[in-house]
Design a protein around this motif. Structure first.
Motif, mmCIF file in Angstrom:
data_model
loop_
_atom_site.group_PDB
_atom_site.id
_atom_site.type_symbol
_atom_site.label_atom_id
_atom_site.label_comp_id
_atom_site.label_asym_id
_atom_site.label_seq_id
_atom_site.Cartn_x
_atom_site.Cartn_y
_atom_site.Cartn_z
ATOM 1 N N ALA A 3 11.036 -3.598 0.099
ATOM 2 C CA ALA A 3 9.382 -3.520 0.312
ATOM 3 C C ALA A 3 8.608 -2.540 -0.429
ATOM 4 O O ALA A 3 9.137 -1.309 0.108
ATOM 5 N N ASP A 4 7.943 -2.680 -1.409
ATOM 6 C CA ASP A 4 7.274 -1.338 -2.093
ATOM 7 C C ASP A 4 6.128 -1.864 -2.804
ATOM 8 O O ASP A 4 6.138 -3.232 -3.047
ATOM 9 N N ILE A 5 5.114 -0.886 -2.799
ATOM 10 C CA ILE A 5 4.017 -1.343 -3.919
ATOM 11 C C ILE A 5 4.215 -0.808 -5.392
ATOM 12 O O ILE A 5 3.582 -1.017 -6.151
ATOM 13 N N ALA A 20 -3.607 15.394 8.746
ATOM 14 C CA ALA A 20 -3.482 14.112 8.911
ATOM 15 C C ALA A 20 -2.118 13.600 8.745
ATOM 16 O O ALA A 20 -1.672 12.818 9.696
ATOM 17 N N TYR A 21 -1.483 14.177 7.720
ATOM 18 C CA TYR A 21 0.132 13.860 7.867
ATOM 19 C C TYR A 21 1.061 14.290 9.096
ATOM 20 O O TYR A 21 1.741 13.513 9.863
ATOM 21 N N THR A 22 0.708 15.375 9.650
ATOM 22 C CA THR A 22 1.412 16.007 10.712
ATOM 23 C C THR A 22 0.966 15.172 11.992
ATOM 24 O O THR A 22 1.927 14.695 12.754
ATOM 25 N N GLU A 48 14.629 16.494 -1.851
ATOM 26 C CA GLU A 48 14.035 16.323 -3.313
ATOM 27 C C GLU A 48 13.936 14.993 -3.780
ATOM 28 O O GLU A 48 14.950 13.921 -3.762
ATOM 29 N N THR A 49 12.767 14.460 -3.739
ATOM 30 C CA THR A 49 12.249 13.050 -4.163
ATOM 31 C C THR A 49 11.156 13.201 -5.100
ATOM 32 O O THR A 49 10.574 14.167 -5.157
ATOM 33 N N PRO A 50 10.805 11.986 -5.811
ATOM 34 C CA PRO A 50 9.414 12.223 -6.387
ATOM 35 C C PRO A 50 8.410 12.556 -5.614
ATOM 36 O O PRO A 50 7.388 13.388 -6.228
ATOM 37 N N ALA A 76 11.665 1.607 -3.101
ATOM 38 C CA ALA A 76 12.028 1.757 -4.566
ATOM 39 C C ALA A 76 12.205 3.135 -4.915
ATOM 40 O O ALA A 76 12.554 3.419 -6.084
ATOM 41 N N SER A 77 12.263 4.061 -3.964
ATOM 42 C CA SER A 77 12.145 5.501 -4.600
ATOM 43 C C SER A 77 12.492 6.382 -3.393
ATOM 44 O O SER A 77 12.571 5.987 -2.138
ATOM 45 N N GLY A 78 13.069 7.492 -3.556
ATOM 46 C CA GLY A 78 13.494 8.586 -2.752
ATOM 47 C C GLY A 78 14.627 8.054 -1.641
ATOM 48 O O GLY A 78 15.459 7.605 -1.817
HETATM 49 N N1 LIG Z 1 10.534 13.837 0.734
HETATM 50 C C1 LIG Z 1 10.492 14.858 1.653
HETATM 51 O O1 LIG Z 1 10.593 15.839 1.892
HETATM 52 C C2 LIG Z 1 10.013 14.159 3.161
HETATM 53 C C3 LIG Z 1 10.231 14.932 4.171
HETATM 54 C C4 LIG Z 1 9.704 14.577 5.364
HETATM 55 C C5 LIG Z 1 9.645 13.103 5.659
HETATM 56 N N2 LIG Z 1 9.599 12.427 4.418
HETATM 57 C C6 LIG Z 1 9.101 11.047 4.683
HETATM 58 O O2 LIG Z 1 10.050 10.117 3.952
HETATM 59 C C7 LIG Z 1 9.520 8.891 3.495
HETATM 60 C C8 LIG Z 1 9.971 8.524 2.133
HETATM 61 O O3 LIG Z 1 9.661 9.520 1.544
HETATM 62 P P1 LIG Z 1 10.096 10.113 -0.206
HETATM 63 O O4 LIG Z 1 10.024 11.440 -0.216
HETATM 64 O O5 LIG Z 1 11.353 9.088 -0.151
HETATM 65 O O6 LIG Z 1 8.748 9.172 -0.742
HETATM 66 P P2 LIG Z 1 8.700 8.629 -2.470
HETATM 67 O O7 LIG Z 1 7.335 8.827 -2.815
HETATM 68 O O8 LIG Z 1 9.703 8.987 -3.283
HETATM 69 O O9 LIG Z 1 9.019 7.165 -1.764
HETATM 70 C C9 LIG Z 1 8.053 6.526 -1.099
HETATM 71 C C10 LIG Z 1 8.093 5.057 -1.431
HETATM 72 O O10 LIG Z 1 7.075 4.523 -0.695
HETATM 73 C C11 LIG Z 1 6.256 3.361 -1.512
HETATM 74 N N3 LIG Z 1 4.878 2.947 -0.915
HETATM 75 C C12 LIG Z 1 3.888 3.931 -0.846
HETATM 76 N N4 LIG Z 1 2.918 3.452 -0.126
HETATM 77 C C13 LIG Z 1 3.366 2.218 0.083
HETATM 78 C C14 LIG Z 1 2.688 1.172 0.985
HETATM 79 N N5 LIG Z 1 1.640 1.197 1.356
HETATM 80 N N6 LIG Z 1 3.448 0.071 1.017
HETATM 81 C C15 LIG Z 1 4.797 -0.178 0.514
HETATM 82 N N7 LIG Z 1 5.531 1.015 0.021
HETATM 83 C C16 LIG Z 1 4.723 2.170 -0.209
HETATM 84 C C17 LIG Z 1 6.010 4.199 -2.703
HETATM 85 O O11 LIG Z 1 5.724 3.316 -3.790
HETATM 86 C C18 LIG Z 1 7.623 4.555 -2.982
HETATM 87 O O12 LIG Z 1 8.321 3.978 -3.673
HETATM 88 C C19 LIG Z 1 7.783 8.950 3.832
HETATM 89 O O13 LIG Z 1 7.718 8.466 5.100
HETATM 90 C C20 LIG Z 1 7.870 10.554 3.825
HETATM 91 O O14 LIG Z 1 6.657 10.633 4.490
HETATM 92 C C21 LIG Z 1 9.746 12.878 3.227
#
Ligand SMILES: NC(=O)c1ccc[n+]([C@@H]2O[C@H](COP(=O)([O-])OP(=O)(O)OC[C@H]3O[C@@H](n4cnc5c(N)ncnc54)[C@H](O)[C@@H]3O)[C@@H](O)[C@H]2O)c1
Length: 260
Positions: free
Chosen positions: A37-39, A150-152, A185-187, A16-18
């Protein structure tokens, strides 16, 4: 011109995002049907209205096995097949390790790593030979940062899990690969990108001198899932504007601002 994913059925988590929304949009533009799928219910409703009937929104938490199983069940009941899995849901709670609670560690590792395991497991069970799975890790699978332990650790786990899955699923004709984005660039990164001091610290380290847009991560994800990558499995693709060549800035000044 024939679309690369005409009538292929995809599951996208975190849709739903990013990055997940960009992958969903690009898949539909290329002819696919997407079970997303999203929450985040409000974001799901908005995206579904935007993408139309080829996007099926499902409320599912990737850390709960029964919900992941039901998610794949939706694809099978609706379309009778599953060709593609994009396991993108992820995120985390930042904290220096000496202050990190067990709850915050578990939250991050469950979301990033267990979520990818459960999604891959149930997607693969429904897939026929010729299918493909793409898991999204992070440059942080390779590069540490203050407050990110934790993330890394979880993202390094996602990369190795994807290689292990490629090994085990090759006999079923399923390819598994991993994408490691840099700053996008995402939320999720809004608090970093909108803070000028933090953005400058990042830009000193990112040779491309800008964050990626979500579509710039989605395109390599679709490549790895496509027939053009038919012999690519167990691979990782860094999509980071060459950031992996320099490492992270020191974020200790700001990490307190991002504690849950
Ligand atoms: N944005 C960055 O700079 C970046 C860099 C490296 C990796 N990532 C990875 O890319 C992926 C997407 O990141 P993004 O920046 O688009 O984030 P985002 O927050 O824009 O989107 C993540 C989505 O996942 C959903 N979500 C969260 N927990 C959930 C769950 N338990 N079950 C189902 N859905 C769930 C959220 O509701 C949200 O819609 C992530 O795995 C993030 O770690 C992002």
């Amino acid at each position: 011109m024939t679309k690369r994913f005409q009538d292929k059925v995809a599951v996208v988590t975190g849709s739903a995002s990013g990055i997940g929304a960009a992958v969903s949009r690009m898949l539909i533009e290329e002819g696919a049907l997407v079970v997303g799928a999203d929450i985040g219910e409000a974001a799901q409703t908005a995206l579904a209205a935007d993408l139309g009937e080829r996007y099926i929104p499902v409320s599912a938490n990737v850390t709960v096995e029964a919900e992941v199983k039901d998610l794949v069940g939706v694809a099978m009941e609706r379309f009778g097949r599953l060709d593609l899995g994009f396991n993108i849901a992820g995120g985390g709670r930042l904290s220096m390790l000496m202050e990190m609670s067990e709850t915050d560690w578990d939250f991050t590792v469950d979301l990033c790593l267990k979520g990818v395991f459960l999604s891959t497991k149930h997607e693969a069970a429904a897939m026929a030979p010729g299918s493909a799975i793409v898991n999204v890790a992070s440059l942080n699978a390779h590069v540490p940062a203050h407050g990110f332990s934790a993330y890394t650790s979880a993202k390094a786990g996602v990369e190795m899990f994807s290689r292990n899955a490629a090994l085990e699923l090759a006999g079923r004709g399923i390819r598994v690969n991993c994408v490691l984005p840099g700053l996008v660039e995402t939320p999720a990164t809004g608090p970093f990108v909108s803070n000028q001091a933090i953005l400058s610290a990042f830009m000193e380290r990112i040779p491309a001198k800008r964050p990626a847009q979500p579509a710039e991560i989605a395109a390599p994800c679709l490549f790895l899932a496509s027939a053009e990558a038919s012999y690519v499995s167990g691979s990782s693709l860094l999509v980071d504007g060459a950031w992996g060549t320099t490492g992270y800035p020191d974020l200790r000044t700001w990490i307190g601002e991002f504690k849950p």
